[in-house]
Scaffold this active site. Structure first.
Site, PDB file in Angstrom:
ATOM      1  CB  SER A  50      37.079  48.405  45.514  1.00 20.21           C
ATOM      2  OG  SER A  50      38.529  48.846  45.470  1.00 20.21           O
ATOM      3  CG  ASP A  83      32.698  48.371  47.521  1.00 20.76           C
ATOM      4  OD1 ASP A  83      31.485  48.429  47.473  1.00 20.76           O
ATOM      5  OD2 ASP A  83      33.529  49.361  47.765  1.00 20.76           O
ATOM      6  CG  HIS A  84      31.616  50.343  43.928  1.00 18.31           C
ATOM      7  ND1 HIS A  84      30.747  50.868  43.045  1.00 18.31           N
ATOM      8  CD2 HIS A  84      31.787  51.066  45.089  1.00 18.31           C
ATOM      9  CE1 HIS A  84      30.086  51.866  43.670  1.00 18.31           C
ATOM     10  NE2 HIS A  84      30.755  51.906  45.003  1.00 18.31           N
ATOM     11  CG  ASP A 105      28.470  50.201  40.153  1.00 13.90           C
ATOM     12  OD1 ASP A 105      27.478  50.670  39.633  1.00 13.90           O
ATOM     13  OD2 ASP A 105      29.505  51.027  40.473  1.00 13.90           O
ATOM     14  CD  GLU A 135      26.476  52.799  42.759  1.00 14.61           C
ATOM     15  OE1 GLU A 135      26.835  54.112  42.383  1.00 14.61           O
ATOM     16  OE2 GLU A 135      27.340  51.884  43.328  1.00 14.61           O
ATOM     17  N   GLY A 206      30.145  56.405  49.896  1.00 16.54           N
ATOM     18  CA  GLY A 206      30.789  57.788  49.996  1.00 16.54           C
ATOM     19  C   GLY A 206      30.599  58.601  51.458  1.00 16.54           C
ATOM     20  CG  ASN A 227      29.783  50.890  51.606  1.00 20.14           C
ATOM     21  OD1 ASN A 227      29.321  50.059  52.231  1.00 20.14           O
ATOM     22  ND2 ASN A 227      29.938  50.551  50.226  1.00 20.14           N
ATOM     23  CB  THR A 230      38.418  58.413  51.437  1.00 19.63           C
ATOM     24  OG1 THR A 230      37.967  57.829  50.210  1.00 19.63           O
ATOM     25  CG2 THR A 230      39.220  59.321  51.430  1.00 19.63           C
TER      26      THR A 230
END
Length: 278
Positions: A50, A83-84, A105, A135, A206, A227, A230
């Site tokens: 990320s 990512d992002h 993003d 997104e 998420g 994805n 966490t």
């Protein structure tokens, strides 16, 4: 198995009704753990870094080169994905380094500006043979499209995909970033409606907050790229904490990072099984 394109892995999975696990890398131990877990099952895997992880390292190239080298040596198909990314220069750098997939993003922009910016990035990436994820969601949400309560409308998702030419689309269906409890309530009817409406594979962000059974159900309803970050960080950190609690005088980092890496690999194998990755 060499590093492969995002298109090869994601489009292939979408066609077969399989899920693809996309897991985040912070340290090199994450990358090797993710590949080991995928190899155990014989499944393809996506390694993601990320924009926040890039900031942690201070630059993209050192960790990116390590990820790409690990991917090239893997025995299963591996995609290396940015990512992002909101920084256009970071997208350009990732493509130049050899990333095979990028998620741009621009979801915090209003719809028209999101379309314009995403289309420009998509055209650039396609010119270099790179798969593009984007997104779409609420403007102003703390987590963009994945703010709690955010939902993507099928008709807007279709219009966005057609206008931008993206290869995959992250949509909001009830998950939220950085959840440490697996209590997210996914809207499976919405996933099915989006799958029916949108011509490109769907991406669930998420997913750490999604229970085991619902991960499988999400893939069955129409999600392809899933994805998870966490949750694996929890596994890694819990293992390190346990080892250090048991051996408080331990100073050799290999003695606690190694078990953490093994624990993550084991969990990756389990998650890929839930996602029907093979």
């Amino acid at each position: 198995m060499p590093l492969v394109s995002g298109a090869e892995v994601v489009l292939g999975a979408a066609k077969d009704g399989r899920g693809v696990g996309a897991f985040n890398v912070i340290q090199l131990e994450h990358a090797t753990a993710l590949i080991a877990g995928a190899e155990q099952l014989g499944a393809p895997v996506i390694l993601q870094i990320s924009e926040n992880a890039v900031k942690y390292h201070g630059s993209l190239k050192p960790i990116a080169v390590a990820m790409l080298a690990a991917a090239a040596a893997a025995e299963v198909p591996v995609v290396v994905h940015l990512d992002h990314a909101m920084d256009r220069d970071l997208v350009t750098e990732a493509v130049s380094l050899g990333f095979t997939s990028v998620m741009y993003d621009a979801s915090k922009l209003d719809y028209a500006d999101n379309v314009a910016a995403t289309t420009e990035v998509t055209n650039f990436c396609h010119d270099h043979g790179v798969f593009v994820e984007a997104e779409i969601g609420e403007v102003g949400g703390k987590d963009g499209v994945h703010a709690p309560g955010a939902r993507t409308k099928p008709e807007e998702a279709l219009a966005f995909a057609e206008a931008t030419g993206v290869d995959a689309l992250a949509v909001a269906v009830g998950s939220s970033h950085a959840m440490t409890e697996r209590t997210a309530e996914l809207d499976f009817d919405l996933i099915a409606a989006l799958r029916a409406a949108v011509p490109v594979p769907l991406v669930l962000h998420g997913s750490s907050g999604v229970a085991d059974a619902d991960l499988t159900r999400a893939v069955e309803a129409g999600m392809t790229k899933v994805n998870i970050a966490t949750h694996l960080n929890n596994v890694f950190t819990a293992t390190v904490r346990q080892v250090l609690n048991d051996q408080p005088n331990l100073v050799d980092t290999r003695k606690y990072l190694g078990p953490a890496r093994t624990a993550v690999a084991t969990e990756v194998t389990r998650l890929l099984t839930l996602l029907k990755a093979v």
